[in-house]
Structure formats: structure tokens, C-alpha cells
Enzyme design. Structure first.
Site, PDB file in Angstrom:
ATOM      1  N   THR A   4      -6.940  -4.832   0.697  1.00 32.72           N
ATOM      2  CA  THR A   4      -5.492  -5.119   1.391  1.00 32.72           C
ATOM      3  C   THR A   4      -5.699  -6.278   2.302  1.00 32.72           C
ATOM      4  O   THR A   4      -4.871  -7.280   2.611  1.00 32.72           O
ATOM      5  CB  THR A   4      -5.296  -3.892   2.443  1.00 32.72           C
ATOM      6  OG1 THR A   4      -5.125  -2.713   1.355  1.00 32.72           O
ATOM      7  CG2 THR A   4      -3.914  -3.979   3.056  1.00 32.72           C
ATOM      8  N   ASP A  24       0.788  -1.287  -0.035  1.00 31.12           N
ATOM      9  CA  ASP A  24      -0.051   0.026  -0.138  1.00 31.12           C
ATOM     10  C   ASP A  24       0.998   1.283  -0.011  1.00 31.12           C
ATOM     11  O   ASP A  24       0.634   2.312  -0.685  1.00 31.12           O
ATOM     12  CB  ASP A  24      -0.635   0.258   1.354  1.00 31.12           C
ATOM     13  CG  ASP A  24      -1.967  -0.876   1.257  1.00 31.12           C
ATOM     14  OD1 ASP A  24      -3.017  -0.576   0.958  1.00 31.12           O
ATOM     15  OD2 ASP A  24      -1.482  -2.292   1.798  1.00 31.12           O
TER      16      ASP A  24
END
Length: 316
Positions: free
Chosen positions: A130, A59
Site C-alpha cells: 500500500t 484497499d
């Protein structure tokens, strides 16, 4: 000796098409970074607000890569990324300077031909899904770059880093889907769910009573619980699901901006639970607080079945 230059282009590409062409190459680079982080074996997981709200090294690296690459090429853009990261010196390896030539050959829809760089807002989700990424559900993961003008999502790029990952060791991984309103969406095969089938895709990790009530009211034949807003919109355009229903305030503008464009470009519809269009101007709050309802076809069937109790609970 003079080299032959070939025919001179009638006009140079517009700001929008240059931005989309760059975003395509930047998204491909992002996909490479996502795969590399897993291959290196250290995901660097941080809990942001709770156990289901995670951030990984991917990320962080991808957001720096996308935002820095865009800002270098288009310094007047407004870029809003999901991750709250401290300013830092950017590793040159993370910068992508290329642009996808195929996109530059496409005509810019006339209503967008005079757009200036400073009029555009880019919404970036460096790694959508995620939690699924950390659990190895790799086909749920996408990289999202959405482009908005006057509050409306008008262009978008979705990279699926692990597309094809179950096709064996020799499979070529990853694909990039892109679209511009008024031009179309590319990089996938459009397919519809069989007529009369009501298959709903919804959240995997953020379920609630509201979500359940809303889905039950639609009387679905099947419910698919998967991660990632980008992934759910891909299910709609590839005929795996007929509606994406999320009666919850949990999703954000960077989750929906790029996927909404791809869906709208092929005739689908994405709104909040009340039927309102989502707004993407730079001052808007990041939360899609009235949820999401999206379909490729038959939007009215699903919209008409959203219970009033759910509408009352979700305030735009």
C-alpha cells in the site's frame, strides 16, 4: 433443435479447483479496481497505526469485492482479510461471479480432491504494498488470495495490477499468477539468479537493526529494497533475487499465504527465521512474529547464516 453438448466431463471440478478458478477471476477484477482508483485520482488514504501503515480506497474496495464475491459463491469458507471494515451493503459492481475456465480443466491433486468448503481458510491481502501504491511505485503492488487447508498454504492467486506499466502507453497492464501444490504454478516464466550470486530482497519501509544484522551475515552481492511480500516472491521466481529475508515480526499471514504457495509449487521454500513452516489455520495469530526467510534454491545456505542473536530476538 437439440444442441450438441460435447463430451461429458468424467467428474465435475472439485471444491478446491472451483475456488481457485473463482479466485483468479476475482483477483483480475481486483486489479481493475486498483487501477481505477488511481485513474480517478483520489486515493482516500487513512493512517492505520502509523505513517507507514496506510489504507487507501483501493484497499477497502478490493477487500469488499474479494470477500463478498467469495462468500456469495462459497458461503461456508472462512475468509480472513487484512482490513478491518464495518459491514455494509455491497455495491453490485464490486461482485465478480466469473471463474477462469482454464483452471477448471486442470486435474485437482488427489490429496485435495475430497476437501470440503468448510475446511478451507482464505487469507486476503487486498493491496500488498500500500505504501508503495501511494508513492507511485506501482510494480511493487499485488493483490493476494491464499487458500489454506489443515493449517498449510495449498493454493494461491497473485494479481499484479501494474505488471508491464513501464512498457509504454499501449502496454497491456496486469497479470495473474496462480498455483496449487502438487499441480504447479502458472502465469510467469520461472528463472533463477545466476549460480553463485547472492542477491537478497528485503523490506523497503520497515527496516530495523535486526533486518540489517541478518542480511549482513549472509554476505550478499546485492540487496534489493522493495515493497510487498507478493512482489518479493515474484522476484525470487523470476530470477531477480535469490533470497527474501525479513528478520522482523512485521509481516502477516495474508502477506505470505498466496506467495508461499507459488514458491513451494516450483520447488522453493518459505519459513520463519528459525526454519519453521508457517501455520494458516483460522485460529492462528495473524502476525508472522518470527519473520520470513524464503528462497527458490539454496535455502540451507541462507538459513545457516541467520545469526543466533536474530533468532533469539524473534520468538515464534
Amino acid at each position: 433443435m437439440l444442441s450438441s453438448r460435447g463430451p461429458i466431463m468424467a467428474s465435475s471440478p472439485t471444491v478446491l479447483m472451483r475456488l481457485v478458478a473463482s479466485a483468479y477471476s476475482i483477483a483480475q477484477k481486483a486489479g481493475t479496481i486498483v487501477r481505477r482508483v488511481i485513474a480517478e485520482g483520489d486515493l482516500g488514504i487513512i493512517e492505520k497505526t502509523c505513517a507507514t501503515d496506510l489504507q487507501t480506497k483501493a484497499d477497502r474496495l478490493v477487500q469488499v469485492s474479494i470477500c463478498s464475491s467469495l462468500a456469495r459463491k462459497f458461503p461456508k469458507l472462512t475468509i480472513i482479510g487484512e482490513e478491518d471494515l464495518p459491514p455494509e451493503d455491497v455495491d453490485q459492481e464490486l461482485i465478480e461471479d466469473g471463474q477462469w475456465e482454464e483452471i477448471l480443466k486442470q486435474p485437482c491433486p488427489s490429496q485435495y480432491s475430497a476437501i470440503k468448503e468448510e475446511d478451507l481458510v482464505v487469507w486476503v491481502d487486498p493491496l500488498d504494498g500500500t505504501k508503495e501504491y501511494t508513492e507511485g511505485l506501482l510494480d511493487n503492488v499485488t493483490v493476494l488470495i491464499g487458500i489454506a487447508y489443515e493449517g498449510k498454504a495449498i493454493a494461491g492467486v497473485i494479481n499484479q495490477p501494474y505488471y508491464n506499466y513501464q512498457a509504454g502507453p499501449d502496454a497491456v497492464l496486469g497479470r495473474t499468477i496462480w498455483g496449487v501444490l502438487g499441480l504447479g504454478a502458472f502465469g510467469f516464466q520461472l528463472k533463477e539468479v545466476p549460480a553463485g550470486k547472492h542477491i537478497i530482497t528485503t523490506t523497503r519501509s520497515h527496516n530495523s537493526q535486526l533486518v540489517t544484522d541478518c542480511i549482513t551475515a549472509m554476505n550478499p552481492d546485492d540487496v534489493l529494497r522493495v515493497g510487498g511480500a507478493g512482489n518479493k516472491i515474484i522476484q525470487l521466481i523470476e530470477g531477480k533475487a535469490s533470497a527474501y529475508v525479513f528478520a522482523s515480526p512485521g509481516c502477516k499471514k495474508w502477506d505470505t499465504c498466496a506467495p508461499e504457495v507459488i514458491l513451494h509449487a516450483v520447488g522453493g521454500k518459505l519459513t520463519d527465521i528459525h526454519g519453521n513452516a508457517l501455520q494458516y489455520n483460522k485460529e492462528v495469530k495473524h502476525m508472522n512474529s518470527a519473520g520470513v526467510l524464503a528462497t527458490l534454491r539454496n535455502y540451507d545456505y541462507y538459513a545457516s547464516r541467520v545469526p543466533q542473536s536474530v533468532k533469539n530476538a524473534l520468538v515464534p
